[in-house]
Design a protein around this motif. Sequence first.
Motif, PDB file in Angstrom:
ATOM      1  N   GLU A  35     -41.211  -3.778   2.834  1.00 21.35           N
ATOM      2  CA  GLU A  35     -42.292  -4.545   2.599  1.00 21.35           C
ATOM      3  C   GLU A  35     -43.395  -3.498   1.700  1.00 21.35           C
ATOM      4  N   GLN A  36     -43.351  -2.445   2.234  1.00 20.99           N
ATOM      5  CA  GLN A  36     -44.601  -1.496   1.809  1.00 20.99           C
ATOM      6  C   GLN A  36     -44.037  -0.532   0.795  1.00 20.99           C
ATOM      7  N   GLY A  37     -42.858  -0.019   0.691  1.00 22.72           N
ATOM      8  CA  GLY A  37     -42.288   0.769  -0.173  1.00 22.72           C
ATOM      9  C   GLY A  37     -42.788   0.757  -1.402  1.00 22.72           C
ATOM     10  N   PRO A  38     -42.544  -0.491  -2.434  1.00 22.23           N
ATOM     11  CA  PRO A  38     -43.094  -0.567  -3.540  1.00 22.23           C
ATOM     12  C   PRO A  38     -44.588  -0.008  -3.999  1.00 22.23           C
ATOM     13  N   ALA A  39     -45.417  -0.471  -2.874  1.00 19.85           N
ATOM     14  CA  ALA A  39     -46.876  -0.266  -2.940  1.00 19.85           C
ATOM     15  C   ALA A  39     -46.981   1.341  -2.970  1.00 19.85           C
ATOM     16  N   PHE A  40     -46.261   2.041  -2.099  1.00 20.38           N
ATOM     17  CA  PHE A  40     -46.320   3.404  -1.964  1.00 20.38           C
ATOM     18  C   PHE A  40     -45.867   4.115  -3.276  1.00 20.38           C
ATOM     19  N   LEU A  41     -44.895   3.536  -4.117  1.00 18.61           N
ATOM     20  CA  LEU A  41     -44.219   4.257  -5.004  1.00 18.61           C
ATOM     21  C   LEU A  41     -45.068   3.902  -6.343  1.00 18.61           C
ATOM     22  N   GLU A  42     -46.062   3.261  -6.311  1.00 22.16           N
ATOM     23  CA  GLU A  42     -46.939   2.960  -7.539  1.00 22.16           C
ATOM     24  C   GLU A  42     -47.467   4.084  -8.041  1.00 22.16           C
ATOM     25  N   PRO A  43     -47.451   4.284  -9.486  1.00 23.18           N
ATOM     26  CA  PRO A  43     -47.932   5.617  -9.956  1.00 23.18           C
ATOM     27  C   PRO A  43     -49.653   5.476  -9.729  1.00 23.18           C
ATOM     28  N   GLU A  44     -50.150   6.891  -9.311  1.00 27.19           N
ATOM     29  CA  GLU A  44     -51.552   6.838  -9.309  1.00 27.19           C
ATOM     30  C   GLU A  44     -52.167   7.567 -10.354  1.00 27.19           C
ATOM     31  N   ILE A  45     -53.307   6.958 -10.759  1.00 29.31           N
ATOM     32  CA  ILE A  45     -54.094   7.582 -11.836  1.00 29.31           C
ATOM     33  C   ILE A  45     -54.911   8.720 -10.702  1.00 29.31           C
ATOM     34  N   ILE A  46     -54.955   9.867 -11.295  1.00 27.74           N
ATOM     35  CA  ILE A  46     -55.815  11.118 -10.847  1.00 27.74           C
ATOM     36  C   ILE A  46     -56.811  11.814 -11.611  1.00 27.74           C
TER      37      ILE A  46
END
Length: 143
Positions: free
Chosen positions: A95-106
Amino acid sequence: MFVSINPSNEKILQKYALHTHEEVQHKITQCHQSWSQWKQTSLAERAKGLFKLADLLLQNKEQHAELMSLEMGKPITQAISEIEKCAWVCRYYAEQGPAFLEPEIIKTDARKSYLSYQPLGIILAIMPWNFPFWQAIRFAAPT
């Protein structure tokens, strides 16, 4: 030879032959080939696999728990709880994995910077025996 012994009565449960160096190298090659395909698998398909694993764990929890009790003397209630926890973590990462793997703007000095999560290769884990299912699932599910 690796021997599995019931700790409560010291009876031999099973004997396993050790792998040769060549067999280990072959297994590593097979893993790498599988990983080359797996890294192309969509997150939705991976999630389906985790949900299916959770279902299978729960469908067979008594058998898995009995095996843990035989092989390591774990009380059956603790063994059943371990299987249920494994199913929970499979569902959690599905359930949560796809959100954890979203690219992050830093924020950096560059015009645009981001973190991107990419598969890097196979993983080898050497696990303790006291939580045989949990030790494997808790690192395998998120990876």
